[in-house]
Design a protein around this motif. Structure first.
Motif, short mmCIF file in Angstrom:
data_model
loop_
_atom_site.label_atom_id
_atom_site.label_comp_id
_atom_site.label_asym_id
_atom_site.label_seq_id
_atom_site.Cartn_x
_atom_site.Cartn_y
_atom_site.Cartn_z
N GLN A 105 0.86 -1.19 0.00
CA GLN A 105 0.00 0.00 0.00
C GLN A 105 0.89 1.23 0.00
OE1 GLN A 105 -3.05 -0.10 3.02
NE2 GLN A 105 -3.68 2.01 2.68
N PRO A 106 1.39 1.62 -1.17
CA PRO A 106 2.40 2.69 -1.23
C PRO A 106 1.85 4.08 -0.90
CG PRO A 106 1.78 1.97 -3.44
CD PRO A 106 1.12 1.02 -2.49
N GLU A 107 0.54 4.25 -0.87
CA GLU A 107 -0.03 5.56 -0.57
C GLU A 107 0.27 5.98 0.88
OE1 GLU A 107 -4.09 4.90 -3.22
OE2 GLU A 107 -4.19 4.96 -1.04
N ILE A 108 0.44 7.28 1.07
CA ILE A 108 0.56 7.85 2.42
C ILE A 108 -0.80 8.40 2.83
CG2 ILE A 108 1.61 9.66 3.83
CD1 ILE A 108 4.13 9.35 2.16
N GLN A 183 2.83 -1.75 10.41
CA GLN A 183 3.36 -3.07 10.79
C GLN A 183 4.41 -3.56 9.79
OE1 GLN A 183 1.07 -6.50 11.59
NE2 GLN A 183 -0.13 -5.59 13.21
N GLY A 184 5.65 -3.69 10.25
CA GLY A 184 6.73 -4.05 9.34
C GLY A 184 6.71 -5.47 8.85
N LYS A 190 5.19 0.72 4.39
CA LYS A 190 3.99 1.54 4.51
C LYS A 190 4.19 2.64 5.53
CE LYS A 190 -0.51 2.53 4.26
NZ LYS A 190 -0.45 3.87 4.83
N ARG A 191 3.73 3.87 5.18
CA ARG A 191 3.80 4.99 6.12
C ARG A 191 2.50 5.79 6.08
NH1 ARG A 191 9.41 8.03 5.02
NH2 ARG A 191 8.60 8.04 2.89
N ASN A 192 2.20 6.41 7.21
CA ASN A 192 1.05 7.30 7.32
C ASN A 192 1.50 8.65 7.86
OD1 ASN A 192 -1.26 5.59 6.56
ND2 ASN A 192 -0.70 4.40 8.36
N VAL A 372 14.63 -6.20 12.98
CA VAL A 372 14.53 -6.28 11.53
C VAL A 372 13.19 -6.95 11.19
CG1 VAL A 372 15.50 -7.26 9.42
CG2 VAL A 372 17.03 -6.45 11.22
N GLU A 373 12.40 -6.29 10.31
CA GLU A 373 11.16 -6.90 9.81
C GLU A 373 11.09 -6.71 8.30
OE1 GLU A 373 7.75 -7.11 12.94
OE2 GLU A 373 8.39 -5.01 12.84
N SER A 374 10.40 -7.62 7.63
CA SER A 374 10.48 -7.71 6.17
C SER A 374 10.05 -6.44 5.46
CB SER A 374 9.62 -8.89 5.68
OG SER A 374 8.29 -8.78 6.15
N GLY A 375 9.07 -5.71 6.03
CA GLY A 375 8.57 -4.52 5.35
C GLY A 375 9.17 -3.23 5.83
N ASN A 376 10.19 -3.28 6.68
CA ASN A 376 10.78 -2.05 7.21
C ASN A 376 11.32 -1.16 6.09
OD1 ASN A 376 10.24 -2.81 9.82
ND2 ASN A 376 12.37 -3.15 10.42
N PHE A 377 11.16 0.13 6.29
CA PHE A 377 11.61 1.09 5.29
C PHE A 377 13.13 1.18 5.26
CE2 PHE A 377 11.75 5.06 2.96
CZ PHE A 377 10.60 5.02 2.19
N ASP A 378 13.77 1.03 6.42
CA ASP A 378 15.22 1.21 6.49
C ASP A 378 15.85 0.16 7.42
OD1 ASP A 378 17.71 2.27 6.06
OD2 ASP A 378 17.45 4.00 7.37
N ILE A 379 15.63 -1.10 7.11
CA ILE A 379 16.24 -2.27 7.75
C ILE A 379 15.74 -2.48 9.18
CG2 ILE A 379 18.36 -3.50 8.37
CD1 ILE A 379 19.82 -1.88 6.21
#
Length: 487
Positions: A105-108, A183-184, A190-192, A372-379
């Motif tokens: 869900q790439p939308e902010i 949730q990573g 994903k970011r809001n 570390v989680e799979s969906g983290n934006f920066d590791i």
């Protein structure tokens, strides 16, 4: 109060906002709505609003389908979100290579709260909102909770209430404005936008909205599944200022009648001078771990995701672990669109998210994990001391190998050690009846200060400093921080 809290130099606007937040956090009396009245109102909304959520096969979902090669499950508009496949490779943890479905869900989106001052106290405008995945239908959400697809009306429905207060910057003062992760393990980067604004003009209060103090919101967070995840993440970013040790001690002496846990937590929140580690040392610790750990995430077709099976009505792990993707038909009477279909994530287990806290140098510190989680934006992101699902700690081996899990489970059974313990729901728009036990435990003086490499002790003030910036604190840590009460 303003004279007593002489602060580390900050702008007058920041000081004024921080004092408004602090006064509201210490206020639970509300002439508009008592806490008990709010609980009764939520129960009444549950009785009044028609809600129907029915599982359906993927083939019956309107506007949702797998593409021809079963690479992803997506909406026909190309908006909202999709269920994609990924391969994850990392050198962190015992499992270093796996495949999984993930929400893309790439939308902010907006997670926004309108505030207003009445008689010197700041009040927060919250909504009694129903999400299809909520365990109890109605929970308290931000004033505005909307993805970009929602507020640009891709669904052809009504515009979200109060949207113009957030899109027209001239209407209100901005008190908080942050990009925060979701949730990573379930969302891909994903970011809001977490935003709090202050209105001066009169505001029309619609049927599903009410004014609450911050102290009341925190009080309600002590009850299972009342305050939703989006409200929790927004208020987690609130700062009450950075103050000298001498000032904090004087404030506690003058304003508090006894040495309570709330008093000590407030000191950890306000004290910018005393800590086991400096801010620079924490940055060095976190930067070092980011260079040490790898996280390589590659897209995969869903049909090629190892160990996961696509069936007519779900996508599931072959061993019935982790979660399932299911389809639902939803009817909710008071939403912008009253009926729709969608995929949603169903957990296989509840989880536990816990901070261990300990007094160090006379100030409460929290034991923070770099995770570390799979969906983290920066590791990496800063996470609670323990964050896992129950299948991890039902296993005797896991109890021995997951750091601090055994200590948390032991201390959590000791009532005198627990200072916060509730069930909190995950975001009901994407997760079906998922709730996790949120716990903060106070360890005694004998609990060791020494930690594994990817753990560090931080004060609440330091956590709030890092929470101002993108991609530092994960949503589980923010949810726990939001629930900390000083009353």
């Amino acid at each position: 109060m303003a004279n007593r809290l002489s602060a580390v130099p900050q702008s007058k606007f920041c000081r004024d906002a921080q004092l408004l937040f602090l006064r509201s956090a210490l206020t639970v009396e509300n002439p508009f709505n008592s806490t008990q009245q709010v609980l009764g109102w939520l129960q009444e909304r549950n009785r009044q609003v028609k809600v129907s959520v029915d599982r359906i096969p993927f083939s019956r979902m309107s506007s949702w389908a797998f593409d021809a090669e079963r690479r992803r499950l997506a909406h026909s508009s190309g908006s909202f979100f999709s269920i994609d496949g990924i391969n994850v490779q990392t050198n962190a943890g015992p499992v270093q290579d796996w495949d999984q479905p993930i929400i893309n869900q790439p939308e902010i989106g907006y997670l926004g709260v309108i505030t207003k001052v009445f008689n010197g106290t700041l009040y927060f405008l919250l909504q009694a909102k129903i999400e299809p995945g909520n365990v109890n239908n109605v929970q308290l959400s931000p004033t505005l909770q909307a993805t970009k697809s929602n507020y640009t009306r891709i669904h052809k429905g009504k515009s979200p209430n109060y949207l113009d207060y957030f899109t027209d910057r001239r209407r209100c003062e901005i008190l908080l404005d942050q990009l925060q992760s979701d949730q990573g393990a379930r969302f891909l980067k994903k970011r809001n936008r977490n935003i709090i604004i202050k209105a001066d003009a009169d505001i029309e209060i619609l049927d599903d909205f009410c004014w609450l103090t911050l102290g009341q919101i925190k009080e309600l967070m002590g009850i299972d599944n009342v305050v939703n995840m989006d409200t929790r993440t927004v208020i987690s970013g609130i700062s009450y200022g950075n103050h000298l040790d001498e000032t904090v001690r004087f404030y506690n002496l003058v304003n508090r009648s006894s040495d309570t846990v709330g008093t000590r937590l407030l000191a950890s929140e306000l004290n910018a001078e005393v800590a086991l580690h400096t801010t620079d040392e924490i940055i060095h610790w976190f930067t070092h771990l980011k260079t040490r750990y790898d996280l390589l995430v590659r897209p995969l077709p869903l049909k090629s995701v190892r160990d996961w099976i696509i069936e007519d009505d779900c996508i599931r792990h072959k061993d019935e672990k982790f979660f399932r993707v299911i389809g639902v038909h939803v009817e909710i009477a008071n939403r912008e669109v009253t009926g729709w279909d969608q995929p949603i994530i169903e957990p296989m287990n509840e989880g536990i998210c816990a901070f261990i806290a300990k007094e160090i140098k006379g100030v409460i510190h929290f034991l923070v994990q770099a995770k570390v989680e799979s969906g983290n934006f920066d590791i990496l992101e800063m996470a609670p001391t323990v964050q896992c699902i129950t299948s991890s700690y039902d296993n005797t081996t896991s109890r021995r190998t997951l750091p601090y899990l055994s200590e948390v489970l032991t201390l959590a059974t000791d009532g005198k050690s627990v200072i916060y313990d509730t069930l909190q729901s995950e975001e009901g728009g994407r997760f079906y009846r998922e709730q996790n036990r949120n716990v903060i435990i106070m360890a005694d003086d004998d609990f060791p200060e020494e930690t594994p490499e990817n753990y560090i002790w931080m004060t609440l003030n330091q956590l709030k400093i890092f929470n101002k910036f993108n991609n530092y604190l994960n949503i589980q840590a923010r949810s726990l921080i939001a629930g900390i009460s000083f009353t």
